[in-house]
Design a protein around this motif. Structure first.
Motif, PDB file in Angstrom:
ATOM      1  N   SER A   1      27.925  -6.828   4.252  1.00 58.29           N
ATOM      2  CA  SER A   1      29.069  -7.559   4.795  1.00 58.29           C
ATOM      3  C   SER A   1      29.327  -7.183   6.259  1.00 58.29           C
ATOM      4  O   SER A   1      29.461  -8.060   7.119  1.00 58.29           O
TER       5      SER A   1
ATOM      6  N   THR B   1      28.363  -9.666   9.358  1.00 64.16           N
ATOM      7  CA  THR B   1      29.507 -10.067  10.177  1.00 64.16           C
ATOM      8  C   THR B   1      29.250  -9.686  11.645  1.00 64.16           C
ATOM      9  O   THR B   1      29.559 -10.460  12.568  1.00 64.16           O
TER      10      THR B   1
ATOM     11  N   PHE C   1      26.998 -12.176  13.072  1.00 66.76           N
ATOM     12  CA  PHE C   1      27.703 -13.445  13.287  1.00 66.76           C
ATOM     13  C   PHE C   1      28.591 -13.367  14.535  1.00 66.76           C
ATOM     14  O   PHE C   1      28.558 -14.229  15.413  1.00 66.76           O
ATOM     15  N   LEU C   2      29.373 -12.262  14.608  1.00 69.52           N
ATOM     16  CA  LEU C   2      30.277 -12.110  15.754  1.00 69.52           C
ATOM     17  C   LEU C   2      29.497 -11.975  17.064  1.00 69.52           C
ATOM     18  O   LEU C   2      29.957 -12.379  18.123  1.00 69.52           O
TER      19      LEU C   2
ATOM     20  N   HIS D   1      26.949 -13.545  17.712  1.00 68.07           N
ATOM     21  CA  HIS D   1      26.242 -14.832  17.873  1.00 68.07           C
ATOM     22  C   HIS D   1      24.739 -14.718  17.640  1.00 68.07           C
ATOM     23  O   HIS D   1      23.964 -15.460  18.208  1.00 68.07           O
TER      24      HIS D   1
ATOM     25  N   ALA E   1      24.101 -18.149  13.058  1.00 65.74           N
ATOM     26  CA  ALA E   1      25.124 -19.193  13.013  1.00 65.74           C
ATOM     27  C   ALA E   1      25.839 -19.087  11.675  1.00 65.74           C
ATOM     28  O   ALA E   1      25.334 -18.452  10.739  1.00 65.74           O
ATOM     29  N   SER E   2      27.018 -19.685  11.571  1.00 67.56           N
ATOM     30  CA  SER E   2      27.784 -19.565  10.325  1.00 67.56           C
ATOM     31  C   SER E   2      27.000 -20.142   9.140  1.00 67.56           C
ATOM     32  O   SER E   2      27.117 -19.671   8.011  1.00 67.56           O
ATOM     33  N   GLY E   3      26.127 -21.135   9.398  1.00 69.93           N
ATOM     34  CA  GLY E   3      25.375 -21.764   8.304  1.00 69.93           C
ATOM     35  C   GLY E   3      24.416 -20.792   7.613  1.00 69.93           C
ATOM     36  O   GLY E   3      24.143 -20.929   6.419  1.00 69.93           O
ATOM     37  N   SER E   4      23.908 -19.829   8.355  1.00 69.22           N
ATOM     38  CA  SER E   4      22.936 -18.925   7.710  1.00 69.22           C
ATOM     39  C   SER E   4      23.582 -17.592   7.307  1.00 69.22           C
ATOM     40  O   SER E   4      22.885 -16.639   6.972  1.00 69.22           O
ATOM     41  N   PHE E   5      24.929 -17.571   7.364  1.00 71.23           N
ATOM     42  CA  PHE E   5      25.636 -16.330   6.987  1.00 71.23           C
ATOM     43  C   PHE E   5      25.262 -15.915   5.550  1.00 71.23           C
ATOM     44  O   PHE E   5      24.874 -14.779   5.293  1.00 71.23           O
TER      45      PHE E   5
ATOM     46  N   THR F   1      21.565 -14.845   4.958  1.00 75.28           N
ATOM     47  CA  THR F   1      21.284 -13.551   5.611  1.00 75.28           C
ATOM     48  C   THR F   1      21.951 -12.420   4.809  1.00 75.28           C
ATOM     49  O   THR F   1      21.360 -11.360   4.595  1.00 75.28           O
ATOM     50  N   TRP F   2      23.177 -12.703   4.362  1.00 75.09           N
ATOM     51  CA  TRP F   2      23.908 -11.687   3.576  1.00 75.09           C
ATOM     52  C   TRP F   2      23.091 -11.303   2.330  1.00 75.09           C
ATOM     53  O   TRP F   2      22.885 -10.138   2.028  1.00 75.09           O
TER      54      TRP F   2
END
Ligand code: ADP
Length: 546
Positions: free
Chosen positions: A130, A134, A137-138, A140, A143-147, A150-151
């Motif tokens: 997590s 994160t 993501f933060l 950059h 992207a939010s789509g692969s969050f 990837t998680w």
């Protein structure tokens, strides 16, 4: 510089190097978005190291994770975020293992295996995934789509590290001291080598020969089962690691170049490895628990046998002792009786011819002989009791009459001690079926004690009572009493309790022992209530149909 200091620095350095190099290796194999990898051994190394060496070694993990992410191109802030997640993951896992399940790194209990899988492998790795994702993501990086994907990749990679690498280090750490013997090392090495060859064949050679990878995955199972059964948890975690390492290597080097093909194959491998790790670790733990309980059973059986032998020995010794006392008392009785006869004759027939001094000496001899005979008789009585030679001759006995008789015979000694006795005669008859002679001796003993352990001039009360459990004869004195801690000793053999009167009055310490046993043979009891310096009440309860 202290030894401990050098040790700590060495551990920090080694942990840093181990973490950094395995992380670098894992990221090179196959990383999702460059940072989340499907094989993340460092998690296992970090959890095991923190568990074994202590929480204070966390900086090695933070630094190594930070450095490795910087090296592969992360911005410092992102690398720091990932490093914090990785460190917290290891700290949390070690904390949960230590505190929640009191984890034993030998992993010979099913509880330890489940604890490691659920708390360390499944739960604490979520923290790293997590925080790490994160951070990406933060920063950059993703992207939010692969969050989500990837998680998952991150979490599964860490989970595998915790489930395959951590147990290997933990279990090995417990087996290196004492060092295994040469024979054991040889056996394990041969086994590992064989397993390695088999794994390379299945995961590398067969795919090269055009056979789909994993077609013969199941072939390793019997070999791993054998390891779990033959070498216990040590064999199980080693086999899982060897097969995992060989299969990853085989898959990476033989998969077609496309990243998707490799990821797909690694995913299949991951599920295989998790299932294998959990299965064989549980199997080894169950076997270890079974062996332990069998050993315990064997130990208990030996112990029981040993105790039974000891018991038999003690029973035999006790019997020999009782027989000896019986024999010795019997032999002692004859000469003592002869002495009694002659001193008695001197006392009654020749007393006129003796001077006062001679009479006094004769009296001392006579009284001492009486005491000796009294002791010998008591010992003989007890010996007969202990050797089971007592037979009760029961008859109907009226207790009030019996007590009257006893009191008459005690008149002299009560008078000598200036004591008064009060026996409240009941109106009805108190008939019970007992061995009259023996019950008489029991009551004599208790009444005699009441008199002996009561100072001169005091009073003794005797009462007869009907109770639900039988007829009760209560003898209450106003004597020296008995302290609470001595009450248990009262009915033990040869137990005389220290009190101001025990040195001046004669006694054997056998009276109450014998009395209690005789009353018990009648299925009755003797109860005692006593207050020091106030007095005691001894109550003999005889069942009506005893
Ligand atoms: P003994 O021959 O010494 O009187 P017993 O077995 O009859 O042996 O009694 C054991 C001990 O119990 C005695 O030595 C005495 O200290 C204690 N005891 C027995 N009866 C009384 C009593 N009525 N008051 C105080 N102590 C007593």
């Amino acid at each position: 510089m202290g030894k401990g200091y050098i040790r700590n620095i060495t551990i920090l350095l080694l942990l840093f190097v181990a973490y950094f190099s395995t992380a670098r290796f894992g990221l090179e194999l196959n990383a999702v978005s460059h940072f989340a990898t499907l094989v993340w051994a460092p998690t296992g190394i970090a959890i095991a190291a923190i568990f074994l060496f202590g929480f204070r070694f966390w900086p090695a993990i933070t630094l190594a994770a930070f450095a490795v992410n910087l090296v592969i191109g992360a911005r410092p802030a992102v690398a720091l975020g990932i490093a914090i997640g990785n460190t917290l993951e290891a700290l949390l896992a070690a904390y949960l293992l230590k505190r929640v399940i009191k984890f034993d790194p030998k992993m010979e209990r099913v509880k330890d295996v489940f604890g490691l899988i659920l708390l360390a492998a499944v739960l604490s790795t979520m923290v790293s995934a997590s925080i790490g994702v994160t951070s990406l993501f933060l920063g950059h990086v993703i992207a939010s789509g692969s969050f989500g994907s990837t998680w998952i990749a991150w979490w599964v990679g860490d989970l595998l590290g915790a489930a395959v690498v951590a147990p290997l280090i933990l279990v090995w750490s417990q087996h290196l001291r004492p060092w295994p013997s040469l024979r054991q090392m040889g056996e394990v090495s041969a086994y590992v080598l064989g397993l390695l060859v088999l794994s390379v064949l299945i995961f590398r050679v067969l795919p090269l020969a055009g056979i789909q990878p994993f077609t013969f995955l199941y072939v390793v199972f019997p070999v791993m089962i054998w390891a779990a059964l033959r070498f216990g948890q040590f064999g199980s975690v080693t086999a899982t690691f060897v097969v995992s390492a060989a299969s990853i290597w085989g898959t990476v080097t033989s998969s077609n170049a496309s990243e998707i093909g490799l990821s797909h194959n690694l995913l299949i491998l991951q599920s295989f490895m998790v299932v294998a790790a959990v299965t064989f670790m549980i199997m080894a733990a169950v076997v270890a628990e079974r062996e332990k309980s069998q050993k315990q059973k064997q130990f208990l059986a030996h112990r029981a046998e040993f105790l039974a032998q000891q018991r038999n020995r003690l029973v035999a010794l006790n019997k020999a002792k009782d027989e000896f006392i019986a024999l010795a008392s019997h032999q002692l009785r004859t000469p003592a009786t002869i002495v009694k006869m002659y001193t008695g004759m001197l006392r009654s027939n020749y007393s006129d011819e003796l001077s006062d001094d001679q009479k006094e000496l004769l009296e001392i001899a006579y009284q001492s002989n009486e005491q000796q005979l009294h002791l010998v008789d008591a010992m003989l009585r007890v010996a007969r009791l202990d050797t089971g030679k007592i037979v009760l001759k029961k008859e109907n006995v009226e207790l009030a009459g019996l007590i009257d008789d006893i009191l008459v015979s005690f008149n002299g000694s009560f008078a000598a001690r200036k004591q008064s006795v009060h026996f409240k005669r009941p109106n009805q008859a108190f008939v019970t079926n007992v061995d009259k002679e023996k019950v008489r001796m029991v009551l004599e003993n208790i009444i005699d004690n009441a008199s002996k352990y009561t100072p001169e001039g005091k009073h003794i009360d005797i009462r007869l009572k009907r109770r639900v459990d039988g007829m009760a004869v209560a003898v209450q004195d106003n004597g020296i009493g008995i302290v609470k801690k001595d009450l248990r000793k009262l009915f033990k053999k040869f137990s005389r309790i220290d009190n101001p009167l025990s040195t001046t009055v004669n006694g054997t310490g056998l009276g109450l022992y014998w009395a209690n046993k005789i009353v018990a043979l009648h299925k009755g009891t003797i109860e005692v209530i006593s207050t020091p310096d106030k007095g005691s009440t001894f109550t003999v309860v005889l069942p009506r149909d005893s």
